[in-house]
Design an enzyme around this catalytic site. Structure first.
Site, PDB file in Angstrom:
ATOM      1  N   ARG A   1       0.860  -1.178   0.000  1.00  0.00           N
ATOM      2  CA  ARG A   1       0.000   0.000   0.000  1.00  0.00           C
ATOM      3  C   ARG A   1       0.900   1.233   0.000  1.00  0.00           C
ATOM      4  O   ARG A   1       1.948   1.242   0.675  1.00  0.00           O
ATOM      5  CB  ARG A   1      -0.905   0.030   1.241  1.00  0.00           C
ATOM      6  CG  ARG A   1      -2.069  -0.929   1.206  1.00  0.00           C
ATOM      7  CD  ARG A   1      -3.116  -0.536   0.164  1.00  0.00           C
ATOM      8  NE  ARG A   1      -4.278  -1.404   0.187  1.00  0.00           N
ATOM      9  CZ  ARG A   1      -4.453  -2.475  -0.579  1.00  0.00           C
ATOM     10  NH1 ARG A   1      -3.517  -2.842  -1.443  1.00  0.00           N
ATOM     11  NH2 ARG A   1      -5.562  -3.184  -0.504  1.00  0.00           N
TER      12      ARG A   1
ATOM     13  N   GLU B   1      -2.924   7.738  -3.841  1.00  0.00           N
ATOM     14  CA  GLU B   1      -3.414   7.113  -5.051  1.00  0.00           C
ATOM     15  C   GLU B   1      -4.764   7.680  -5.498  1.00  0.00           C
ATOM     16  O   GLU B   1      -5.625   7.861  -4.628  1.00  0.00           O
ATOM     17  CB  GLU B   1      -3.575   5.613  -4.751  1.00  0.00           C
ATOM     18  CG  GLU B   1      -3.244   4.732  -5.896  1.00  0.00           C
ATOM     19  CD  GLU B   1      -3.103   3.297  -5.418  1.00  0.00           C
ATOM     20  OE1 GLU B   1      -2.124   3.008  -4.715  1.00  0.00           O
ATOM     21  OE2 GLU B   1      -3.988   2.508  -5.745  1.00  0.00           O
TER      22      GLU B   1
ATOM     23  N   HIS C   1      -1.333   0.240  -9.817  1.00  0.00           N
ATOM     24  CA  HIS C   1      -1.941  -0.665  -8.828  1.00  0.00           C
ATOM     25  C   HIS C   1      -2.560  -1.903  -9.499  1.00  0.00           C
ATOM     26  O   HIS C   1      -3.783  -2.063  -9.524  1.00  0.00           O
ATOM     27  CB  HIS C   1      -2.989   0.075  -7.976  1.00  0.00           C
ATOM     28  CG  HIS C   1      -3.297  -0.653  -6.691  1.00  0.00           C
ATOM     29  ND1 HIS C   1      -3.679  -0.022  -5.537  1.00  0.00           N
ATOM     30  CD2 HIS C   1      -3.277  -1.979  -6.382  1.00  0.00           C
ATOM     31  CE1 HIS C   1      -3.876  -0.914  -4.586  1.00  0.00           C
ATOM     32  NE2 HIS C   1      -3.649  -2.107  -5.082  1.00  0.00           N
TER      33      HIS C   1
HETATM   34  C1  GLV Z   1      -5.300  -5.179  -3.728  1.00  0.00           C
HETATM   35  O1  GLV Z   1      -4.645  -4.198  -3.635  1.00  0.00           O
HETATM   36  C2  GLV Z   1      -5.672  -6.035  -2.630  1.00  0.00           C
HETATM   37  O2  GLV Z   1      -5.463  -5.688  -1.448  1.00  0.00           O
HETATM   38  O3  GLV Z   1      -6.217  -7.109  -2.899  1.00  0.00           O
END
Ligand code: GLV
Length: 332
Positions: free
Chosen positions: A240, A269, A287
Site C-alpha cells: 500500500r 493514489e 496498482h
Molecule cells: C489489492 O490491492 C488487494 O489488497 O487485494
C-alpha cells in the site's frame, strides 16, 4: 417467501457473478470502471443490507450512518485499510476480504518489478520506441545483476512467502523482517533469515514490501530507513502506498541515496508525487498487483460468496472480524 435483501456491488464485475448474486438478492451494480462517486455510493446504500466494495470505496462512519440496514461488507481485495473495521464491528457489520487467491499473482508482479528496475526494462522499451536505439556498445545501458543478489522481504505473510519462493529460482539469499518471526521449519523451507528491519535495509540489494497498511506500517519506510539502504539498492512496493513516505523516496532517488524503485501503489493514489515520473530508474505501475483475468475473476467470486453467506446468516469463509460470529452465536 420473504422479500430479497438489497445489495450494492460498487465495481464492474463479470455478469456471471452478478447473476449468481441475483438468485438471492436484489442487486444494484455500478457497472462502470471509474470508482463509484461518493455521493452516489452513500445514496444507494440507504436501503442496502450488503455492499460488495472495492478498495476505492471509503467505508467509514459517515457511510455507516447513511446505511442503517448494512450488515455485511465484502471487500474485493485482501487489504481492507479502506474499511473502518472497528466501527463496523461496533455496529455488528461483518467485514470480509479475499485472501489467498491473489498471492501468487501479486508475488509475480513484485518479482517483475525486481527484474524491471534492475534490468531497466521499461526505460529500454521507451528508448527503442522513441527511436533512440542507435547502437550497441559493451558498456552502454547497463543494469544490475539480479541472480545471486540479496533480497530483503518486509512482511512475511502469504505474499512475502510467495516472493521468497521465487527468489530461490534466482539463487538469491533471502532476508526478512516481520511483526512475528516465522516457524524455524518455514524459515528453512524458504531459505529465509530473520533480521531486524535496520539490518535488513543495510544488507539487501532489493527491498520488497508486503505488509498490510496500519498505523504501525504507515511510513514504515521513510527518510531514515532509506538512508540505511545501499546506494545500489532498489525498493519495490506492491503493498500500500502510505507504507512509504513518497516525498522522502523521491528525495532519496534524486540524491542517489538508493539506485531505483518499482512502485505499484502510491501514498495519495491515484496521484503520484510529482517528480517521480521524471526519474528513469523508477518503474511506475497503476496498482495492478492482482490484476490478471484469472485472479480478479477468483476475487470477484470470493467476494460474492462472502457476501452471500454473510447475508444468509452463515459464517462467510473470509471474515475479518470473526468475533462478531461468536457474539451472534451467543446472542442466538
Ligand atoms: C489489492 O490491492 C488487494 O489488497 O487485494
Amino acid at each position: 417467501m420473504s422479500a430479497k435483501k438489497a445489495i450494492l456491488v460498487s465495481g464492474n464485475l463479470p455478469a456471471a457473478v452478478l447473476d449468481f448474486l441475483r438468485e438471492d438478492f436484489h442487486v444494484v451494480a455500478h457497472a462502470e470502471d471509474r470508482p463509484i462517486p461518493r455521493r452516489r455510493l452513500l445514496r444507494l446504500l440507504a436501503d442496502k443490507a450488503g455492499l460488495l466494495s472495492m478498495i476505492t470505496d471509503r467505508v467509514d462512519e459517515e457511510l455507516f450512518e447513511q446505511a442503517p440496514r448494512l450488515s455485511v461488507v465484502a471487500n474485493m481485495a485482501v487489504g481492507y485499510n479502506n474499511i473502518d473495521v472497528t466501527g463496523a464491528t461496533r455496529r455488528g457489520i461483518l467485514v470480509c476480504n479475499t485472501p489467498g487467491v491473489l498471492t501468487e499473482t501479486t508475488a509475480d508482479l513484485a518479482f517483475s518489478l525486481v527484474l524491471a528496475t534492475a534490468r531497466r526494462i521499461v526505460e529500454g522499451d521507451r528508448m527503442v520506441r522513441s527511436g533512440r536505439f542507435k547502437f550497441w556498445a559493451p558498456f552502454h545501458f547497463l543494469g544490475r545483476e539480479v541472480t545471486g543478489k540479496t533480497l530483503g522481504i518486509v512482511g512475511m505473510g502469504r505474499i512475502g512467502q510467495a516472493v521468497a519462493r521465487r527468489a530461490r529460482g534466482f539463487d538469491m539469499p533471502v532476508l526478512y523482517h516481520s511483526r512475528s518471526r516465522c516457524r524455524r521449519s518455514l524459515e528453512r523451507k524458504l531459505g529465509a533469515t530473520f533480521l531486524p528491519l535496520p539490518s535488513l535495509l543495510r544488507e539487501a540489494d532489493f527491498v520488497t514490501l508486503h505488509v498490510p497498511l496500519s498505523e504501525e506500517t504507515t511510513h514504515l519506510i521513510a527518510r531514515e530507513e532509506l538512508a540505511l539502504m545501499k546506494p545500489t539498492a532498489f525498493l519495490i512496493n506492491t503493498s500500500r502506498g502510505p507504507v512509504v513516505d513518497e516525498q522522502a523516496l523521491l528525495d532519496a532517488l534524486r540524491e542517489g541515496v538508493i539506485a531505483g524503485a518499482g512502485l505499484d501503489v502510491y501514498e495519495r493514489e491515484p496521484a503520484v508525487t510529482a517528480g517521480l515520473e521524471k526519474i528513469d530508474r523508477v518503474v511506475l505501475l497503476p496498482h495492478v498487483g492482482s490484476a490478471t483475468l484469472e485472479t480478479r475473476t477468483r476475487m470477484a467470486w470470493m467476494a460474492a460468496e462472502n457476501l452471500r453467506m454473510g447475508l444468509r446468516g452463515e459464517r462467510p469463509p473470509h471474515l475479518v472480524n470473526p468475533q462478531l460470529m461468536k457474539k451472534r452465536k451467543k446472542d442466538a
